[in-house]
Design a protein around this motif. Structure first.
Motif, mmCIF file in Angstrom:
data_model
loop_
_atom_site.group_PDB
_atom_site.id
_atom_site.type_symbol
_atom_site.label_atom_id
_atom_site.label_comp_id
_atom_site.label_asym_id
_atom_site.label_seq_id
_atom_site.Cartn_x
_atom_site.Cartn_y
_atom_site.Cartn_z
ATOM 1 N N THR A 30 44.370 37.567 43.850
ATOM 2 C CA THR A 30 43.928 37.622 42.458
ATOM 3 C C THR A 30 45.072 37.212 41.541
ATOM 4 O O THR A 30 46.229 37.151 41.955
ATOM 5 C CB THR A 30 43.463 39.042 42.083
ATOM 6 O OG1 THR A 30 44.574 39.936 42.230
ATOM 7 C CG2 THR A 30 42.313 39.500 42.965
ATOM 8 N N ALA A 31 44.738 36.934 40.300
ATOM 9 C CA ALA A 31 45.748 36.562 39.305
ATOM 10 C C ALA A 31 45.333 37.117 37.958
ATOM 11 O O ALA A 31 44.149 37.169 37.632
ATOM 12 C CB ALA A 31 45.882 35.046 39.222
ATOM 13 N N ASP A 32 46.313 37.561 37.185
ATOM 14 C CA ASP A 32 46.050 37.992 35.818
ATOM 15 C C ASP A 32 45.981 36.750 34.931
ATOM 16 O O ASP A 32 46.695 35.767 35.167
ATOM 17 C CB ASP A 32 47.165 38.903 35.303
ATOM 18 C CG ASP A 32 47.197 40.234 36.040
ATOM 19 O OD1 ASP A 32 46.168 40.619 36.625
ATOM 20 O OD2 ASP A 32 48.269 40.877 36.039
ATOM 21 N N ALA A 33 45.155 36.800 33.924
ATOM 22 C CA ALA A 33 45.039 35.684 32.978
ATOM 23 C C ALA A 33 46.332 35.569 32.171
ATOM 24 O O ALA A 33 46.904 36.582 31.765
ATOM 25 C CB ALA A 33 43.855 35.902 32.051
ATOM 26 N N PRO A 34 46.789 34.338 31.937
ATOM 27 C CA PRO A 34 48.002 34.165 31.122
ATOM 28 C C PRO A 34 47.700 34.475 29.656
ATOM 29 O O PRO A 34 46.542 34.462 29.237
ATOM 30 C CB PRO A 34 48.346 32.687 31.312
ATOM 31 C CG PRO A 34 47.055 32.044 31.668
ATOM 32 C CD PRO A 34 46.263 33.072 32.410
#
Length: 157
Positions: free
Chosen positions: A124-128
């Motif tokens: 997963t990745a956090d939104a920039p």
């Protein structure tokens, strides 16, 4: 030793509907499964490897790597001189290493001998933060041409 010359056209030039297709007739293999089953496994990966999954098609990373390998094969197989050698050095060897090395394989949770099959969860990745990156949008040509005057795509920030 295989009697097939992989540097030449080997399809019959007909699609599943029986009609000749110019694009398909230029390919040595009609699909990724055909490339993997008829060439990659039988010719390129004939030795015992520490990692492989018979359900390779269920692993997105493997599909991505094998699709790129097939694309490169189709592009380089007819190159005169060193086309095949370039494909082996630049595409086949790194792909085989990435797919079969215990450290990098997408088949980590699979063991064909035990019948184990596991597809890992995607990271997963956090939104920039908003505005950190340029967002490119495609608008119809008329609106873009009218706003930029040259038909170039509009860029939003």
């Amino acid at each position: 030793m295989s009697e097939t010359d992989w540097t030449q056209e080997i399809t019959d030039g007909t699609g599943s509907d029986g009609n000749a297709s110019a694009a398909a007739s230029e390919l040595a293999f009609s699909s990724l499964p055909a490339f993997v089953e008829d060439f990659f496994l039988k010719v390129c990966l004939r030795h015992e490897v520490s990692a492989w999954c018979p359900k390779w098609w269920d692993h997105e990373e493997a599909v991505l790597r094998l699709e790129a390998l097939w694309d490169a094969f189709e592009a380089l197989r007819r190159e005169p001189g060193t086309g095949t050698a370039v494909w082996i050095r630049d595409y086949l060897d790194p792909t085989v290493a990435a797919l079969t090395s215990p450290e990098t394989t997408p088949f980590r949770g699979c063991d064909a001998r035990r019948g184990a099959h596991h597809v890992g969860r995607a990271l997963t990745a956090d939104a920039p933060p908003p505005g950190m990156f340029v967002v490119h949008t495609i608008e119809d040509e008329d609106a873009s041409s009218a706003e930029t005057g040259d038909g170039a795509a509009k860029t939003q920030r």
